[in-house]
Design an enzyme around this catalytic site. Structure first.
Site, PDB file in Angstrom:
ATOM      1  N   ARG A  15       0.842  -1.201   0.000  1.00  0.00           N
ATOM      2  CA  ARG A  15       0.000   0.000   0.000  1.00  0.00           C
ATOM      3  C   ARG A  15       0.877   1.251   0.000  1.00  0.00           C
ATOM      4  O   ARG A  15       2.090   1.164   0.189  1.00  0.00           O
ATOM      5  CB  ARG A  15      -0.901   0.003   1.252  1.00  0.00           C
ATOM      6  CG  ARG A  15      -2.007  -1.030   1.196  1.00  0.00           C
ATOM      7  CD  ARG A  15      -2.761  -1.133   2.503  1.00  0.00           C
ATOM      8  NE  ARG A  15      -1.938  -1.685   3.571  1.00  0.00           N
ATOM      9  CZ  ARG A  15      -2.307  -1.827   4.835  1.00  0.00           C
ATOM     10  NH1 ARG A  15      -3.509  -1.445   5.209  1.00  0.00           N
ATOM     11  NH2 ARG A  15      -1.501  -2.348   5.726  1.00  0.00           N
ATOM     12  N   LYS A  75       2.233   2.019   7.189  1.00  0.00           N
ATOM     13  CA  LYS A  75       2.708   1.223   8.316  1.00  0.00           C
ATOM     14  C   LYS A  75       3.539   2.058   9.286  1.00  0.00           C
ATOM     15  O   LYS A  75       4.068   3.127   8.923  1.00  0.00           O
ATOM     16  CB  LYS A  75       3.573   0.074   7.803  1.00  0.00           C
ATOM     17  CG  LYS A  75       2.747  -1.072   7.254  1.00  0.00           C
ATOM     18  CD  LYS A  75       1.818  -1.592   8.319  1.00  0.00           C
ATOM     19  CE  LYS A  75       1.411  -3.019   8.091  1.00  0.00           C
ATOM     20  NZ  LYS A  75       0.360  -3.409   9.048  1.00  0.00           N
ATOM     21  N   TYR A  94      -0.372   4.485  10.642  1.00  0.00           N
ATOM     22  CA  TYR A  94      -0.613   3.501  11.691  1.00  0.00           C
ATOM     23  C   TYR A  94       0.645   3.399  12.543  1.00  0.00           C
ATOM     24  O   TYR A  94       1.760   3.375  12.008  1.00  0.00           O
ATOM     25  CB  TYR A  94      -0.891   2.114  11.096  1.00  0.00           C
ATOM     26  CG  TYR A  94      -2.241   1.961  10.432  1.00  0.00           C
ATOM     27  CD1 TYR A  94      -3.421   2.093  11.156  1.00  0.00           C
ATOM     28  CD2 TYR A  94      -2.338   1.653   9.084  1.00  0.00           C
ATOM     29  CE1 TYR A  94      -4.662   1.942  10.549  1.00  0.00           C
ATOM     30  CE2 TYR A  94      -3.578   1.496   8.468  1.00  0.00           C
ATOM     31  CZ  TYR A  94      -4.736   1.643   9.204  1.00  0.00           C
ATOM     32  OH  TYR A  94      -5.953   1.487   8.605  1.00  0.00           O
ATOM     33  N   HIS A  96       0.443   1.575  16.202  1.00  0.00           N
ATOM     34  CA  HIS A  96       0.323   0.388  17.068  1.00  0.00           C
ATOM     35  C   HIS A  96       1.474   0.333  18.075  1.00  0.00           C
ATOM     36  O   HIS A  96       2.288  -0.590  18.080  1.00  0.00           O
ATOM     37  CB  HIS A  96       0.274  -0.900  16.227  1.00  0.00           C
ATOM     38  CG  HIS A  96      -0.909  -0.968  15.319  1.00  0.00           C
ATOM     39  ND1 HIS A  96      -2.201  -1.166  15.779  1.00  0.00           N
ATOM     40  CD2 HIS A  96      -1.017  -0.839  13.968  1.00  0.00           C
ATOM     41  CE1 HIS A  96      -3.041  -1.163  14.768  1.00  0.00           C
ATOM     42  NE2 HIS A  96      -2.354  -0.968  13.657  1.00  0.00           N
ATOM     43  N   GLU A 118      -4.864   4.412  14.059  1.00  0.00           N
ATOM     44  CA  GLU A 118      -5.730   3.444  14.750  1.00  0.00           C
ATOM     45  C   GLU A 118      -6.390   4.001  15.999  1.00  0.00           C
ATOM     46  O   GLU A 118      -7.298   3.360  16.528  1.00  0.00           O
ATOM     47  CB  GLU A 118      -4.943   2.166  15.091  1.00  0.00           C
ATOM     48  CG  GLU A 118      -3.907   2.282  16.211  1.00  0.00           C
ATOM     49  CD  GLU A 118      -2.553   2.788  15.725  1.00  0.00           C
ATOM     50  OE1 GLU A 118      -2.440   3.182  14.557  1.00  0.00           O
ATOM     51  OE2 GLU A 118      -1.603   2.806  16.537  1.00  0.00           O
ATOM     52  N   SER A 134     -10.892  -3.281   8.091  1.00  0.00           N
ATOM     53  CA  SER A 134     -11.767  -4.371   8.534  1.00  0.00           C
ATOM     54  C   SER A 134     -12.781  -4.712   7.440  1.00  0.00           C
ATOM     55  O   SER A 134     -13.128  -5.879   7.240  1.00  0.00           O
ATOM     56  CB  SER A 134     -12.511  -3.968   9.814  1.00  0.00           C
ATOM     57  OG  SER A 134     -11.626  -3.977  10.914  1.00  0.00           O
ATOM     58  N   ALA A 268      -9.204 -12.663  13.079  1.00  0.00           N
ATOM     59  CA  ALA A 268      -8.774 -12.075  14.362  1.00  0.00           C
ATOM     60  C   ALA A 268      -7.346 -12.477  14.732  1.00  0.00           C
ATOM     61  O   ALA A 268      -6.909 -12.230  15.860  1.00  0.00           O
ATOM     62  CB  ALA A 268      -9.748 -12.466  15.474  1.00  0.00           C
ATOM     63  N   ILE A 269      -6.622 -13.059  13.795  1.00  0.00           N
ATOM     64  CA  ILE A 269      -5.261 -13.527  14.079  1.00  0.00           C
ATOM     65  C   ILE A 269      -4.342 -12.378  14.510  1.00  0.00           C
ATOM     66  O   ILE A 269      -3.402 -12.584  15.284  1.00  0.00           O
ATOM     67  CB  ILE A 269      -4.669 -14.276  12.843  1.00  0.00           C
ATOM     68  CG1 ILE A 269      -3.363 -14.980  13.200  1.00  0.00           C
ATOM     69  CG2 ILE A 269      -4.498 -13.370  11.628  1.00  0.00           C
ATOM     70  CD1 ILE A 269      -3.495 -16.086  14.193  1.00  0.00           C
ATOM     71  N   ASP A 270      -4.648 -11.141  14.053  1.00  0.00           N
ATOM     72  CA  ASP A 270      -3.788 -10.024  14.478  1.00  0.00           C
ATOM     73  C   ASP A 270      -3.958  -9.715  15.970  1.00  0.00           C
ATOM     74  O   ASP A 270      -3.163  -8.975  16.543  1.00  0.00           O
ATOM     75  CB  ASP A 270      -4.022  -8.778  13.603  1.00  0.00           C
ATOM     76  CG  ASP A 270      -5.441  -8.263  13.703  1.00  0.00           C
ATOM     77  OD1 ASP A 270      -6.343  -9.027  14.105  1.00  0.00           O
ATOM     78  OD2 ASP A 270      -5.660  -7.082  13.400  1.00  0.00           O
ATOM     79  N   ASN A 300      -2.063  -9.827   7.737  1.00  0.00           N
ATOM     80  CA  ASN A 300      -2.343  -8.551   7.034  1.00  0.00           C
ATOM     81  C   ASN A 300      -3.105  -8.825   5.748  1.00  0.00           C
ATOM     82  O   ASN A 300      -2.618  -8.615   4.645  1.00  0.00           O
ATOM     83  CB  ASN A 300      -1.052  -7.766   6.751  1.00  0.00           C
ATOM     84  CG  ASN A 300      -0.147  -8.488   5.771  1.00  0.00           C
ATOM     85  OD1 ASN A 300      -0.153  -9.715   5.713  1.00  0.00           O
ATOM     86  ND2 ASN A 300       0.619  -7.744   4.992  1.00  0.00           N
TER      87      ASN A 300
HETATM   88  N1  LIG Z   1      -6.203 -10.252   9.645  1.00  0.00           N
HETATM   89  C1  LIG Z   1      -6.378  -9.044   9.168  1.00  0.00           C
HETATM   90  O1  LIG Z   1      -5.773  -8.666   8.167  1.00  0.00           O
HETATM   91  C2  LIG Z   1      -7.342  -8.103   9.824  1.00  0.00           C
HETATM   92  C3  LIG Z   1      -7.768  -6.929   9.176  1.00  0.00           C
HETATM   93  C4  LIG Z   1      -8.715  -6.130   9.815  1.00  0.00           C
HETATM   94  C5  LIG Z   1      -9.213  -6.479  11.084  1.00  0.00           C
HETATM   95  N2  LIG Z   1      -8.731  -7.617  11.686  1.00  0.00           N
HETATM   96  C6  LIG Z   1      -9.214  -8.077  13.008  1.00  0.00           C
HETATM   97  O2  LIG Z   1     -10.534  -8.595  12.894  1.00  0.00           O
HETATM   98  C7  LIG Z   1     -11.130  -8.593  14.181  1.00  0.00           C
HETATM   99  C8  LIG Z   1     -12.534  -8.010  14.103  1.00  0.00           C
HETATM  100  O3  LIG Z   1     -12.433  -6.617  13.821  1.00  0.00           O
HETATM  101  P1  LIG Z   1     -13.730  -5.690  13.659  1.00  0.00           P
HETATM  102  O4  LIG Z   1     -13.258  -4.411  13.060  1.00  0.00           O
HETATM  103  O5  LIG Z   1     -14.823  -6.435  12.994  1.00  0.00           O
HETATM  104  O6  LIG Z   1     -14.136  -5.462  15.194  1.00  0.00           O
HETATM  105  P2  LIG Z   1     -15.571  -4.977  15.733  1.00  0.00           P
HETATM  106  O7  LIG Z   1     -15.329  -4.407  17.064  1.00  0.00           O
HETATM  107  O8  LIG Z   1     -16.277  -4.180  14.697  1.00  0.00           O
HETATM  108  O9  LIG Z   1     -16.383  -6.350  15.880  1.00  0.00           O
HETATM  109  C9  LIG Z   1     -16.068  -7.341  16.807  1.00  0.00           C
HETATM  110  C10 LIG Z   1     -17.347  -8.055  17.203  1.00  0.00           C
HETATM  111  O10 LIG Z   1     -16.980  -9.204  17.996  1.00  0.00           O
HETATM  112  C11 LIG Z   1     -18.018  -9.373  18.942  1.00  0.00           C
HETATM  113  N3  LIG Z   1     -17.534 -10.289  19.992  1.00  0.00           N
HETATM  114  C12 LIG Z   1     -16.685 -10.039  21.014  1.00  0.00           C
HETATM  115  N4  LIG Z   1     -16.474 -11.157  21.725  1.00  0.00           N
HETATM  116  C13 LIG Z   1     -17.199 -12.136  21.146  1.00  0.00           C
HETATM  117  C14 LIG Z   1     -17.408 -13.512  21.433  1.00  0.00           C
HETATM  118  N5  LIG Z   1     -16.808 -14.120  22.460  1.00  0.00           N
HETATM  119  N6  LIG Z   1     -18.211 -14.210  20.601  1.00  0.00           N
HETATM  120  C15 LIG Z   1     -18.821 -13.612  19.553  1.00  0.00           C
HETATM  121  N7  LIG Z   1     -18.686 -12.309  19.249  1.00  0.00           N
HETATM  122  C16 LIG Z   1     -17.887 -11.585  20.047  1.00  0.00           C
HETATM  123  C17 LIG Z   1     -18.329  -7.971  19.401  1.00  0.00           C
HETATM  124  O11 LIG Z   1     -19.610  -7.891  20.023  1.00  0.00           O
HETATM  125  C18 LIG Z   1     -18.281  -7.209  18.065  1.00  0.00           C
HETATM  126  O12 LIG Z   1     -19.570  -7.130  17.460  1.00  0.00           O
HETATM  127  C19 LIG Z   1     -10.169  -7.806  15.070  1.00  0.00           C
HETATM  128  O13 LIG Z   1      -9.364  -8.699  15.801  1.00  0.00           O
HETATM  129  C20 LIG Z   1      -9.329  -7.028  14.074  1.00  0.00           C
HETATM  130  O14 LIG Z   1      -8.076  -6.682  14.613  1.00  0.00           O
HETATM  131  C21 LIG Z   1      -7.804  -8.407  11.074  1.00  0.00           C
END
Ligand SMILES: NC(=O)c1ccc[n+]([C@@H]2O[C@H](COP(=O)([O-])OP(=O)(O)OC[C@H]3O[C@@H](n4cnc5c(N)ncnc54)[C@H](O)[C@@H]3O)[C@@H](O)[C@H]2O)c1
Length: 371
Positions: A15, A75, A94, A96, A118, A134, A268-270, A300
């Site tokens: 990016r 980044k 960003y 972090h 962030e 997201s 949610a691996i991050d 990512n």
């Molecule tokens: N891997 C990647 O490249 C990448 C990219 C973007 C975001 N993410 C990650 O994705 C994840 C989700 O991000 P988001 O923006 O959707 O967050 P968000 O806050 O919008 O949504 C998270 C949801 O999880 C729910 N939740 C919490 N605990 C729970 C449980 N035990 N069971 C069921 N639901 C539960 C919450 O109520 C909420 O609605 C985060 O960890 C974020 O860091 C990863």
């Protein structure tokens, strides 16, 4: 203001901090934009796209850092970039910082004013500069999960949408926030039979009101989770507990109860991942198998679609970038508490309490440094 945008140097980061359209608007506001040579190449923007709107191209990152009053990036600055920051310079990217003491110390030492994407907020309590990534990761999740489900990749050999006479795949999305909602929309759009689990009743009400006819939802207790997981061809992990590691929602022992060849996509691996058997992977080697279950755990994900991600991030950052350039950081932050919430470091001081707590460092109140 002189705005500088270096080429990203973190491995696998394609990016770029400024799109040609962002450069165009900054220039039309009377600012100068300096891009490092080939900064936009990974996202499909040529140097000529930037010069066409009036930006100037510099050969090296060192020249960009030396010239600019404000550096706009994607980044967190790497060690070599941190050495090029100087007192009074603005860094908008960003960061972090909480898990990164080395970077935090370097930024404090630099004397620069560092605003983290962030932690910028919006009036609904959301994080407007995180949400676009997201959205990208959520929309990508069914796409990579569908590929993982293909036989040659170790999956069940199931087509997401089925065909006439053959039932579609079952997709379970755990967490119905930004990632989960976008994942569910796309999976349903591909013809899958989708259920979203969440622990927030208001969120379930919202999903039911808006998407009731498109996908189902259920409360995320342990019983519902394992019952729906047993039936699923694909499970997308999309939970977030802000500031905490992701809870483990499917254990290693439970993998035996899933369909052989099912695909687990742990977005949610991050945050450590929400399946016990998740470990971070890369775009080069994205999937692996545990007990017959395929795992996709790329930390990512938005990097896979660098152009879309750059455009989405650029749309979200542009108004803040323009405010910083037009008014200077102090007035821009004084006028907008949500931008002030992005201030993490200023003139040798940490200004973000959560980072201070995580790293056991003293902080000052961000509002006080405006005085
Ligand atoms: N891997 C990647 O490249 C990448 C990219 C973007 C975001 N993410 C990650 O994705 C994840 C989700 O991000 P988001 O923006 O959707 O967050 P968000 O806050 O919008 O949504 C998270 C949801 O999880 C729910 N939740 C919490 N605990 C729970 C449980 N035990 N069971 C069921 N639901 C539960 C919450 O109520 C909420 O609605 C985060 O960890 C974020 O860091 C990863």
């Amino acid at each position: 203001m002189k705005i500088g945008c270096p080429k990203e140097i973190k491995p696998q980061e394609f990016r770029v901090g400024m799109t040609p359209n962002a450069a165009r608007e900054a220039i039309s506001h009377g600012h100068e934009v300096y891009m490092e040579k080939n900064a936009g190449t990974g996202a499909g923007f040529a140097d000529a796209d930037y010069t066409a709107v009036g930006a100037k191209i510099l050969d090296t990152a060192a020249e960009v850092f030396a010239k600019a009053d404000m550096i706009v990036k994607v980044k967190e600055p790497q060690a070599v970039e941190r050495k090029m920051l100087r007192e009074g310079q603005i860094l908008f990217t960003y960061l972090h910082l909480a898990p990164d003491p080395d970077q935090t110390h370097d930024l404090i030492k630099s004397g620069a004013t560092c605003i983290a994407y962030e932690t910028v907020t919006d009036r609904n309590g959301g994080l407007p500069l995180l949400a676009p990534m997201s959205e990208v990761a959520g929309r990508l999740a069914p796409q990579v999960g569908a590929w993982t489900l293909q036989k040659a990749n170790g999956g069940r050999g199931v087509l997401l949408g089925g065909v006439p006479g053959v039932s579609p795949a079952k997709v379970l999305v755990i967490g119905g926030g930004v990632v989960g909602t976008h994942a569910a929309k796309i999976a349903a759009g591909m013809g899958a039979d989708v259920t979203v689990l969440d622990r927030s009743i208001p969120r379930l009400r919202y999903l039911d009101d808006v998407f009731g006819g498109t996908f189902k939802n259920a409360y995320a207790n342990e019983g519902n989770t394992i019952e729906l997981a047993r039936q699923a061809d694909m499970i997308i992990g999309a939970v977030l507990i802000p500031g905490a590691a992701a809870p483990k929602l499917i254990s290693k022992a439970q993998l035996k109860e899933l369909k052989p060849g099912a695909a687990l996509v742990d977005v949610a691996i991050d945050q450590g991942g929400c399946f016990e058997t998740s470990k971070a992977t890369t775009h080069q080697d994205p999937i692996y198998e545990v007990d017959g279950i395929m795992h996709y755990c790329v930390a990512n994900m938005p990097g896979a679609v660098a152009r879309t991600s750059t455009l989405a991030l650029g749309n979200a950052t542009m108004p803040f970038m323009l405010a910083l350039a037009d008014k200077g950081w102090k007035k821009a932050c004084a006028d907008d508490v949500h931008l002030l919430n992005g201030l993490n470091v200023h003139a040798g001081k940490l200004t973000y309490a959560a980072v201070g707590q995580a790293l056991n460092l003293p902080t000052v109140n961000a509002a006080d440094v405006l005085k």
